[in-house]
Design an enzyme around this catalytic site. Structure first.
Site, mmCIF file in Angstrom:
data_model
loop_
_atom_site.group_PDB
_atom_site.id
_atom_site.type_symbol
_atom_site.label_atom_id
_atom_site.label_comp_id
_atom_site.label_asym_id
_atom_site.label_seq_id
_atom_site.Cartn_x
_atom_site.Cartn_y
_atom_site.Cartn_z
ATOM 1 N N TYR A 1 -12.062 11.095 27.747
ATOM 2 C CA TYR A 1 -11.517 12.458 28.380
ATOM 3 C C TYR A 1 -11.800 13.574 27.182
ATOM 4 O O TYR A 1 -11.689 13.171 26.011
ATOM 5 C CB TYR A 1 -10.166 12.557 28.788
ATOM 6 C CG TYR A 1 -9.597 11.985 30.004
ATOM 7 C CD1 TYR A 1 -10.722 11.080 30.702
ATOM 8 C CD2 TYR A 1 -8.594 12.201 30.492
ATOM 9 C CE1 TYR A 1 -10.245 10.599 32.019
ATOM 10 C CE2 TYR A 1 -8.242 11.595 31.742
ATOM 11 C CZ TYR A 1 -9.217 10.764 32.510
ATOM 12 O OH TYR A 1 -8.637 10.242 33.720
ATOM 13 N N ASP B 1 -2.356 3.220 34.124
ATOM 14 C CA ASP B 1 -2.283 4.618 34.028
ATOM 15 C C ASP B 1 -0.587 5.111 34.008
ATOM 16 O O ASP B 1 -0.176 5.701 33.653
ATOM 17 C CB ASP B 1 -2.961 5.452 34.863
ATOM 18 C CG ASP B 1 -4.244 5.212 34.591
ATOM 19 O OD1 ASP B 1 -4.789 5.247 33.379
ATOM 20 O OD2 ASP B 1 -5.451 5.486 35.402
#
Length: 469
Positions: free
Chosen positions: A406, A151
């Site tokens: 997401y 990330d």
């Protein structure tokens, strides 16, 4: 013709020419004076009132040059007025959601130079919508794409393109960021960009293309923000930021920003126990967010933000059909509005919901355990009645056999109402698809509709066997 007649003729012609020149000079003078006074006036169509242009902030300054003989006259056209957005119109009444946009980034990456991304979102200025994502500093068909499952790296940047345009090599890198949020206040874009060491990151506030302010990590544990659009009302933009543990209590603050400058910071208050990755929307005169509880609840936290007095109230979505992943099955899941449900609360995924009177519209993965499939529906009483479970108007966006990720909300102002739209991240590659070494995504976007609609499924669609390794 005798000499006297010649003199009379020449004199007459000269007098005529002089008269014409005199009249032209008068016309030029009148035109010059008229345009000089009109350059600072705009006619207002509704009531024909005259409004001065000078005191207002303008978007563009257009000048027309008119040439008459040797005289230059400048006429300034009154430009379009630019005002802060206030989002005071009512929310559109909808029956469901209709397809709006799909960028097909992964399929295109099989034969073109497309950025490796994740954490996408969509936001609109008053005239156009844009897609954002956090790039990994590489294209997919590049060996630097190996191991992009991580990330946070110093190479990640916020990318911005017009909605529907994949992130090609000419894409603008707005800022350095491994966490971000963006919104337009009616005059310019604000970008909140977080980068740096996990234990001491920096959030930069960039407004109208200039860095205006910054703030450092306050809990020294991965300062992070929404990964979707922030919201601006009358020039004040709000963004929810969290610093601290992802699996225990963390320190969440709501920042109030005006033209890039942080003017106030409010701590989270209310009954929400853990708040991350909020999906926010204007609910005039305030801002409302539906977030991710990564600690205790599979029901989603609500954060209500008062833009005028900076007060914060938090709770949980009442719907017993909960929105996070992982979660219990619908027959055994629960939510009672005020507290986390302590049902598979650890871990989670960014998502969204929004109120519609006493009801709630929401989206979630179809799988109860994995980021697979995606569905939307309305829960009657889901905003006000504890553990309500009456579901209507269900739609499949991505079938259960395909990956999702997401999702988040964005708002679009129409002529008479504010429409709610959402995007779904379609993740491909690692960790699930180990045949390749990269992790990236495409997106699909839907918007609310008051009309009828059909059925379908809109997965990423790339054949992993055709992709660069």
């Amino acid at each position: 013709m005798n000499p006297n007649q010649k003199i009379i003729t020449i004199g007459s012609v000269s007098l005529t020419i002089a008269t014409i020149c005199f009249l032209m000079q008068i016309a030029i003078l009148v035109t010059t004076v008229t345009l000089h006074f009109k350059q600072y006036e705009c006619s207002s169509p509704p009531n024909n009132q005259v409004i001065p242009c000078q005191p207002t902030i303008i978007e563009r300054n257009i000048t027309e040059i008119v040439y008459l003989t040797n005289t230059t006259i400048e006429k300034e056209i009154c430009p379009k007025l630019v005002e802060y957005r206030n989002w005071s119109k009512p929310q559109c009444k909808i029956t469901g959601f209709a397809p709006f946009s799909k960028d097909n980034s992964i399929r295109l990456s099989a034969g073109g130079d497309i950025w490796v991304t994740r954490e996408p979102y969509v936001s609109c200025d008053p005239g156009k919508c844009y897609q954002f994502a956090l790039g990994q500093g590489t294209t997919l068909n590049n060996r630097h794409s190996n191991d992009t499952v991580h990330d946070r790296t110093p190479y990640r940047t916020l990318l911005m393109n017009e909605l529907g345009v994949p992130f090609h090599l000419g894409t603008k890198q707005v800022c350095i960021a491994w966490s971000s949020s963006s919104c337009h206040d009616g005059k310019a874009w604000l970008h909140v960009c977080v980068t740096g060491h996990d234990e001491n990151a920096t959030a930069s506030f960039i407004y109208d293309g200039r860095l205006v302010d910054s703030i450092g990590s306050w809990s020294k544990n991965i300062l992070r923000t929404q990964e979707s659009e922030c919201v601006c009302i009358n020039g004040t933009c709000t963004v929810v930021m969290t610093d601290g543990s992802a699996s225990e209590r963390a320190d969440t603050k709501i920042l109030f920003i005006e033209e890039g400058k942080v003017v106030h910071i409010s701590p989270l208050s209310g009954s929400a126990q853990h708040v991350e990755e909020c999906s926010c929307y204007p609910r005039y005169p305030g801002v409302r967010c539906v977030c991710r509880d990564n600690w205790k609840g599979s029901n989603r936290p609500i954060v209500d933000i008062n833009v005028k007095d900076y007060s914060i109230v938090s709770s949980y979505v009442c719907s017993g059909l909960v929105g996070d992943t992982p979660r219990k099955n619908d027959s055994s899941s629960s939510s009672y509005c005020q507290n986390p449900n302590n049902e598979k609360g650890s871990h989670g995924v960014k998502g969204w919901a929004f109120d519609d009177g006493n009801d709630v519209w929401m989206g979630r993965t179809i799988s109860e355990e994995l980021r697979s499939g995606y569905e939307t529906f309305k829960v009657i009483g889901g905003w006000s009645t504890p553990n309500s479970k009456l579901q209507i108007n269900r739609q499949v966006i991505v079938d259960s056999g395909n990956r999702s990720g997401y999702s988040g909300i964005f708002s679009v102002e129409g002529k008479s109402c504010i429409n709610r739209c959402f995007y779904v991240e379609l993740i491909r590659g690692r960790k699930q698809e180990t045949k390749v070494w990269w992790t990236s995504n495409s997106i699909v976007v839907f918007c609310g509709t008051s009309g009828t609609y059909g059925t379908g499924s809109w997965p990423d669609g790339a054949d992993i066997n055709l992709m660069p390794i």
